[in-house]
Structures are given as structure tokens and as C-alpha cells.
Design a protein around this motif. Structure first.
Motif, PDB file in Angstrom:
ATOM      1  N   ARG A  27     -46.587  49.208  10.735  1.00 20.44           N
ATOM      2  CA  ARG A  27     -46.007  49.431   9.395  1.00 20.44           C
ATOM      3  C   ARG A  27     -44.735  48.616   9.187  1.00 20.44           C
ATOM      4  N   GLU A  28     -43.853  48.631  10.186  1.00 14.52           N
ATOM      5  CA  GLU A  28     -42.544  47.999  10.027  1.00 14.52           C
ATOM      6  C   GLU A  28     -42.514  46.540  10.470  1.00 14.52           C
ATOM      7  N   LYS A  29     -43.532  46.124  11.210  1.00 16.76           N
ATOM      8  CA  LYS A  29     -43.584  44.761  11.757  1.00 16.76           C
ATOM      9  C   LYS A  29     -42.302  44.434  12.519  1.00 16.76           C
ATOM     10  N   ASN A  30     -41.846  45.419  13.291  1.00 16.69           N
ATOM     11  CA  ASN A  30     -40.598  45.289  14.037  1.00 16.69           C
ATOM     12  C   ASN A  30     -40.811  45.814  15.458  1.00 16.69           C
ATOM     13  N   VAL A  31     -40.527  44.954  16.429  1.00 13.95           N
ATOM     14  CA  VAL A  31     -40.700  45.335  17.842  1.00 13.95           C
ATOM     15  C   VAL A  31     -39.398  45.203  18.634  1.00 13.95           C
ATOM     16  N   GLU A  32     -38.278  45.147  17.941  1.00  7.99           N
ATOM     17  CA  GLU A  32     -36.988  44.947  18.613  1.00  7.99           C
ATOM     18  C   GLU A  32     -36.698  46.017  19.659  1.00  7.99           C
ATOM     19  N   ASP A  33     -37.129  47.242  19.410  1.00  8.28           N
ATOM     20  CA  ASP A  33     -36.818  48.347  20.326  1.00  8.28           C
ATOM     21  C   ASP A  33     -37.900  48.571  21.379  1.00  8.28           C
ATOM     22  N   ILE A  34     -38.883  47.681  21.446  1.00  9.09           N
ATOM     23  CA  ILE A  34     -39.967  47.807  22.426  1.00  9.09           C
ATOM     24  C   ILE A  34     -39.636  46.931  23.631  1.00  9.09           C
ATOM     25  N   SER A  35     -39.766  47.474  24.800  1.00  7.86           N
ATOM     26  CA  SER A  35     -39.528  46.720  26.029  1.00  7.86           C
ATOM     27  C   SER A  35     -40.825  46.066  26.495  1.00  7.86           C
ATOM     28  N   LEU A  36     -40.817  44.744  26.585  1.00  9.79           N
ATOM     29  CA  LEU A  36     -41.981  44.010  27.069  1.00  9.79           C
ATOM     30  C   LEU A  36     -42.308  44.401  28.508  1.00  9.79           C
TER      31      LEU A  36
END
Length: 85
Positions: A27-36
């Protein structure tokens, strides 16, 4: 309670645990807070559980962890698409 039923319930709950995160990322197209690193370690661990399930011939382990692998691979794909770094 039947041990297979317990395994299925536990598997369903853990397998769906990342779905809200996946929906939020889509929905947000945001992965900044996801740890690879977390995603890679989790996918590796879940894949080993699938392998273990095959070795033990335990369908609840195989099915639930396979589903969780697919959900987390989807999240990894989103990570590569939406990562702005």
C-alpha cells in the motif's frame, strides 16, 4: 487436543504473521523500516523448516513454512522494487 491440529494452528498463525507487513509495504510502497538481513535470515530459517518437514514427513510443518517462505519472498521482492537506496 490432537498434536497435528496443534501444529496446524501454530503453523497458520506464524505463517500469516507477516501478511499485515506485506500489505502495508504494498500500500505504502515504502520499505525503509524493513531489514534486508532479517528477511534473508527468516527466509533461510523457514526454508530449513520446510526441509526438516520433508525429512520428518510432517505435512503441517511443510505446508505452513512453505506458505511463510512465499509470503516473505513476496516481501523481499517488494523490498527490491521499493528500496530507494
Amino acid at each position: 487436543m490432537n498434536e497435528n491440529l496443534l501444529g496446524i494452528i501454530a503453523g497458520v498463525l506464524t505463517s500469516i504473521s507477516m501478511i499485515p507487513q506485506l500489505i502495508k509495504v504494498i500500500r505504502e510502497k515504502n520499505v525503509e523500516d524493513i531489514s534486508l538481513l532479517m528477511l534473508l535470515v527468516l527466509i533461510s530459517g523457514l526454508s530449513l523448516w520446510v526441509w526438516y518437514g520433508f525429512m520428518k514427513d510432517e505435512l503441517p510443518i511443510i505446508v505452513s513454512n512453505s506458505f511463510a517462505v512465499l509470503v516473505n519472498i513476496s516481501l523481499l521482492i517488494c523490498y527490491t522494487i521499493y528500496n530507494k537506496k
